[in-house]
Write a protein that holds these residues in place. Structure first.
Motif, short mmCIF file in Angstrom:
data_model
loop_
_atom_site.label_atom_id
_atom_site.label_comp_id
_atom_site.label_asym_id
_atom_site.label_seq_id
_atom_site.Cartn_x
_atom_site.Cartn_y
_atom_site.Cartn_z
N PRO A 1 -34.61 7.13 -13.87
CA PRO A 1 -34.10 7.70 -15.24
C PRO A 1 -34.48 8.99 -15.55
N VAL A 2 -35.62 9.56 -14.88
CA VAL A 2 -36.17 10.90 -15.23
C VAL A 2 -35.37 11.96 -14.32
N GLN A 3 -35.14 13.10 -14.88
CA GLN A 3 -34.23 14.16 -14.64
C GLN A 3 -32.83 13.54 -13.74
N PRO A 4 -32.07 12.58 -14.50
CA PRO A 4 -30.99 12.06 -13.60
C PRO A 4 -30.10 13.09 -12.89
N GLY A 5 -30.27 14.43 -13.09
CA GLY A 5 -29.42 15.44 -12.64
C GLY A 5 -30.07 15.96 -11.02
N ALA A 6 -31.38 15.77 -11.00
CA ALA A 6 -32.17 16.37 -9.69
C ALA A 6 -31.90 15.74 -8.60
N GLY A 7 -31.49 16.21 -7.59
CA GLY A 7 -31.20 15.41 -6.18
C GLY A 7 -32.63 15.40 -5.45
N PHE A 8 -32.40 14.37 -4.38
CA PHE A 8 -33.50 13.90 -3.61
C PHE A 8 -32.77 13.45 -2.35
N VAL A 9 -33.33 14.02 -1.13
CA VAL A 9 -32.86 13.49 0.22
C VAL A 9 -33.96 12.70 0.90
N LEU A 10 -33.95 11.23 1.07
CA LEU A 10 -34.79 10.55 1.74
C LEU A 10 -34.43 10.59 3.10
N HIS A 11 -35.13 10.78 4.07
CA HIS A 11 -34.57 11.09 5.59
C HIS A 11 -35.63 10.53 6.55
N SER A 12 -35.15 10.67 7.71
CA SER A 12 -36.10 10.60 9.11
C SER A 12 -36.77 11.83 9.30
N LEU A 13 -37.95 11.61 9.98
CA LEU A 13 -38.89 12.73 10.11
C LEU A 13 -38.37 13.63 11.43
N ASP A 14 -37.13 13.33 11.98
CA ASP A 14 -36.63 14.24 12.84
C ASP A 14 -36.34 15.62 12.46
N TRP A 15 -36.27 16.01 11.17
CA TRP A 15 -36.18 17.22 10.59
C TRP A 15 -36.87 17.19 9.41
N ARG A 16 -37.53 18.26 9.06
CA ARG A 16 -38.08 18.62 7.81
C ARG A 16 -38.38 20.04 7.35
N GLU A 17 -38.94 19.98 6.37
CA GLU A 17 -38.89 21.61 5.74
C GLU A 17 -40.21 21.71 5.28
N PRO A 18 -40.86 22.93 5.12
CA PRO A 18 -42.17 23.10 4.52
C PRO A 18 -42.44 22.35 3.37
N ASN A 19 -41.66 22.13 2.44
CA ASN A 19 -42.25 21.03 0.99
C ASN A 19 -41.72 19.64 1.10
N THR A 20 -41.34 19.28 2.32
CA THR A 20 -41.14 17.94 2.71
C THR A 20 -42.36 16.88 2.11
N LEU A 21 -42.07 16.00 1.24
CA LEU A 21 -42.96 14.95 1.31
C LEU A 21 -42.89 13.95 2.22
N VAL A 22 -44.12 13.53 2.69
CA VAL A 22 -44.02 12.28 4.08
C VAL A 22 -44.73 11.27 3.34
N ALA A 23 -44.37 10.18 3.56
CA ALA A 23 -45.11 8.93 3.08
C ALA A 23 -44.75 7.96 4.36
N GLY B 1 -44.33 4.91 6.42
CA GLY B 1 -43.52 3.69 6.12
C GLY B 1 -41.94 3.98 5.66
N LEU B 2 -42.01 5.27 4.73
CA LEU B 2 -40.53 5.52 4.45
C LEU B 2 -40.02 6.89 4.73
N GLY B 3 -40.83 7.53 5.47
CA GLY B 3 -40.29 8.88 6.23
C GLY B 3 -40.44 9.88 5.39
N GLY B 4 -39.61 11.09 5.20
CA GLY B 4 -39.62 12.24 4.34
C GLY B 4 -38.90 12.15 3.06
N LEU B 5 -39.11 13.07 2.24
CA LEU B 5 -38.37 13.37 1.00
C LEU B 5 -38.22 14.79 0.62
N SER B 6 -36.99 15.31 0.84
CA SER B 6 -36.84 16.73 0.42
C SER B 6 -35.96 16.73 -0.71
#
Length: 186
Positions: free
Chosen positions: A76-98, A100-105
């Motif tokens: 429900p927070v910032q419903p227009g903000a986009g996120f890509v949850l992804h495998s770690l074969d690709w990442r950028e400098p600001n990718t969050l990594v968790a 068990g879940l992979g990356g979030l950009s």
């Protein structure tokens, strides 16, 4: 004194009969949980009428080789903000990594990389997120709101959104229909 236990890299599952009906059967991929609060992205429900290609079109990005797919209701927070949850074969400098879940950009560059075929092999897109202030999630966990489950990239990327809540419970060895019956929310 006990050391705080944080839940980054885990799924949060809405308990049957949760106090907030907006989160019924929600699955939240929790990327940050620490003394300052928590941040996660919903992966259990889809946004009606929004597809990946429609987002790319709005951003004037050629869909290229990217398949069209549904977009998740991230929260429900910032419903227009986009996120890509992804495998770690690709990442950028600001990718969050968790673990068990992979990356979030959350950049347009991530969307371009997918459209151009040079992005992660496995990915899902969500709009919005779920956030909690310091201690807020901890309080909700104590009041029959959420269950913390092991994060799983295979469930995240291989299960359809509408089956994730059930799949995560089953991976935990719990039959959610029995849980609902025990809590009077069958």
């Amino acid at each position: 004194m006990t050391e705080a236990s944080y839940l980054s890299g885990r799924f949060l599952l809405a308990m049957p009969g949760m106090f907030d009906p907006n989160f019924t059967k929600s699955v939240i991929a929790l990327y940050v949980h620490d003394e300052n609060g928590a941040f996660g992205v919903g992966v259990g429900h889809l946004r009606s009428g929004i597809t990946f290609h429609s987002i790319l079109k709005e951003l004037k990005i050629d869909p290229g080789v990217a398949p069209d797919c549904p977009v998740h209701h991230g929260g429900p927070v910032q419903p227009g903000a986009g996120f890509v949850l992804h495998s770690l074969d690709w990442r950028e400098p600001n990718t969050l990594v968790a673990e068990g879940l992979g990356g979030l950009s959350s950049t347009v560059d991530a969307l371009r990389a997918i459209a151009e075929g040079r992005g992660p092999k496995r990915w899902i897109v969500a709009l919005g997120y779920a956030g909690w202030g310091a201690g807020q999630l901890d309080g909700e966990m104590r009041h029959h709101g959420w269950y913390s489950a092991e994060g799983s990239e295979s469930i995240l990327f291989d299960q359809p959104a509408e089956q994730r809540w059930q799949a995560v419970w089953e991976a935990e060895g719990i039959d959610p229909s029995l849980l609902a019956a025990q809590t009077g929310n069958a």
